[in-house]
Write a protein that holds these residues in place. Structure first.
Motif, PDB file in Angstrom:
ATOM      1  N   LEU A  27      42.498  32.481  43.845  1.00  0.00           N
ATOM      2  CA  LEU A  27      41.581  33.471  44.423  1.00  0.00           C
ATOM      3  C   LEU A  27      40.648  34.067  43.383  1.00  0.00           C
ATOM      4  CD1 LEU A  27      43.887  35.343  46.946  1.00  0.00           C
ATOM      5  CD2 LEU A  27      41.731  34.198  47.498  1.00  0.00           C
ATOM      6  N   ARG A  28      41.171  34.336  42.180  1.00  0.00           N
ATOM      7  CA  ARG A  28      40.348  34.961  41.144  1.00  0.00           C
ATOM      8  C   ARG A  28      39.317  34.006  40.553  1.00  0.00           C
ATOM      9  NH1 ARG A  28      41.805  39.967  39.428  1.00  0.00           N
ATOM     10  NH2 ARG A  28      43.756  40.801  40.291  1.00  0.00           N
ATOM     11  N   GLY A  87      42.765  42.346  46.485  1.00  0.00           N
ATOM     12  CA  GLY A  87      43.787  41.847  45.578  1.00  0.00           C
ATOM     13  C   GLY A  87      43.236  41.037  44.427  1.00  0.00           C
ATOM     14  N   ALA A  88      42.182  40.270  44.686  1.00  0.00           N
ATOM     15  CA  ALA A  88      41.620  39.401  43.654  1.00  0.00           C
ATOM     16  C   ALA A  88      40.389  40.007  42.987  1.00  0.00           C
ATOM     17  CB  ALA A  88      41.247  38.051  44.256  1.00  0.00           C
ATOM     18  N   ASP A  89      39.984  41.203  43.437  1.00  0.00           N
ATOM     19  CA  ASP A  89      38.788  41.866  42.909  1.00  0.00           C
ATOM     20  C   ASP A  89      37.562  40.964  43.031  1.00  0.00           C
ATOM     21  OD1 ASP A  89      37.304  43.910  41.778  1.00  0.00           O
ATOM     22  OD2 ASP A  89      37.662  43.233  39.714  1.00  0.00           O
ATOM     23  N   ARG A  90      37.371  40.423  44.232  1.00  0.00           N
ATOM     24  CA  ARG A  90      36.240  39.561  44.531  1.00  0.00           C
ATOM     25  C   ARG A  90      35.311  40.254  45.525  1.00  0.00           C
ATOM     26  NH1 ARG A  90      35.504  36.523  40.629  1.00  0.00           N
ATOM     27  NH2 ARG A  90      36.423  38.437  39.811  1.00  0.00           N
ATOM     28  N   ALA A 115      34.870  44.974  48.887  1.00  0.00           N
ATOM     29  CA  ALA A 115      35.874  44.707  49.925  1.00  0.00           C
ATOM     30  C   ALA A 115      35.910  45.795  50.990  1.00  0.00           C
ATOM     31  CB  ALA A 115      37.245  44.548  49.279  1.00  0.00           C
ATOM     32  N   ALA A 116      35.632  47.034  50.599  1.00  0.00           N
ATOM     33  CA  ALA A 116      35.649  48.135  51.565  1.00  0.00           C
ATOM     34  C   ALA A 116      34.595  47.962  52.648  1.00  0.00           C
ATOM     35  CB  ALA A 116      35.443  49.464  50.844  1.00  0.00           C
ATOM     36  N   GLY A 117      33.587  47.137  52.391  1.00  0.00           N
ATOM     37  CA  GLY A 117      32.526  46.911  53.369  1.00  0.00           C
ATOM     38  C   GLY A 117      32.807  45.782  54.338  1.00  0.00           C
ATOM     39  N   THR A 118      34.052  45.293  54.348  1.00  0.00           N
ATOM     40  CA  THR A 118      34.423  44.200  55.255  1.00  0.00           C
ATOM     41  C   THR A 118      34.669  44.776  56.644  1.00  0.00           C
ATOM     42  OG1 THR A 118      35.528  43.173  53.362  1.00  0.00           O
ATOM     43  CG2 THR A 118      35.913  42.181  55.518  1.00  0.00           C
ATOM     44  N   LEU A 119      33.614  44.932  57.404  1.00  0.00           N
ATOM     45  CA  LEU A 119      33.683  45.592  58.708  1.00  0.00           C
ATOM     46  C   LEU A 119      33.248  44.634  59.815  1.00  0.00           C
ATOM     47  CD1 LEU A 119      32.066  49.001  57.680  1.00  0.00           C
ATOM     48  CD2 LEU A 119      34.513  48.467  57.902  1.00  0.00           C
TER      49      LEU A 119
END
Length: 243
Positions: free
Chosen positions: A55-56, A86-89, A209-213
């Motif tokens: 993932l990273r 989790g992967a900071d992607r 990731a917080a914008g995954t809406l």
């Protein structure tokens, strides 16, 4: 540098998963629907393992945000958000109906087309797109439509514009008078999602990731018992069959 991207869409009855690394691509189409929430993560991990990537090592994760099945869209966004955190992607939010347009274009559809997919409850999610050198533009944003009313509008305003998507088969009677070309087998397949994801990456459209809406265009996801009874009675009255 060509990005390494993982993409997924579970807005329909099929899970579409894809991965690209350079010119290499891996795609999957697996049963979705009620199975998506349980099988999506293992399927993604298997795809990464086949490509020999962690993932990273990805540059971004592309998520089909809908519109589509309520549970499926939520599953895609939730899994994408978890993996990205989790992967900071970063994440690329992809328009599911635009992916259907891209899939239809890959089958030979014109650069200007409507997309209409089955939304259940006798309705369709639909939008209009136009393809240019820099990718797709939205001529009419995704919204919920009555298929017959939308078909009548297209026949009146743009009768030669093709229509793609599952509504063509699911609501065949409503579309029976359509004069333009039809692409009923179009879907948000992985190859189309990867095209959109690469274009979004090139335009710098990565989000945290917080914008995954998810994209919801139906405020209500279910009819009440009374509404279902009323609809059944109306249909029975119209057909002459006792309810």
């Amino acid at each position: 540098m060509t990005p390494r991207l993982l993409v997924l869409d579970t807005a329909t009855e099929t899970m579409h998963l894809g991965l690209c690394r350079g010119e290499q691509t891996w795609v999957r189409a697996l049963p979705g629907g009620a199975l998506a929430s349980a099988s999506l993560l293992p399927a993604l991990m298997a795809l990464l393992a086949e490509a020999g990537l962690g993932l990273r090592e990805l540059d971004a994760i592309g998520c089909g945000r809908g519109p589509g099945a309520f549970t499926g869209v939520r599953a895609a966004c939730a899994v994408t958000q978890g993996l990205a955190f989790g992967a900071d992607r970063p994440v690329l939010m992809l328009d599911t109906l635009m992916a259907v347009a891209e899939d239809a274009h890959r089958q030979g559809a014109a650069d200007d087309l409507w997309v209409a997919v089955d939304a259940r409850m006798g309705e369709a999610y639909a939008a209009r797109y136009r393809r240019a050198a820099m990718g797709w533009t939205v001529l009419e944003a995704p919204a919920l439509h009555a298929p017959a009313a939308l078909a009548a509008r297209i026949a009146d305003e743009a009768p030669q514009v093709p229509v793609a998507g599952s509504s063509l088969d699911a609501h065949a009677e409503a579309w029976s008078g359509l004069r333009g070309a039809r692409w009923p087998d179009s879907a948000p397949r992985a190859a189309a999602l990867l095209v959109l994801a690469r274009a979004a990456w090139a335009r710098g459209e990565q989000v945290d990731a917080a914008g995954t809406l998810p994209l919801y265009v139906r405020d209500r996801v279910a009819q009440t018992t009374a509404e279902r009874t009323a609809q059944r009675d109306a249909q029975a009255a119209g057909s002459g069959v006792p309810s």
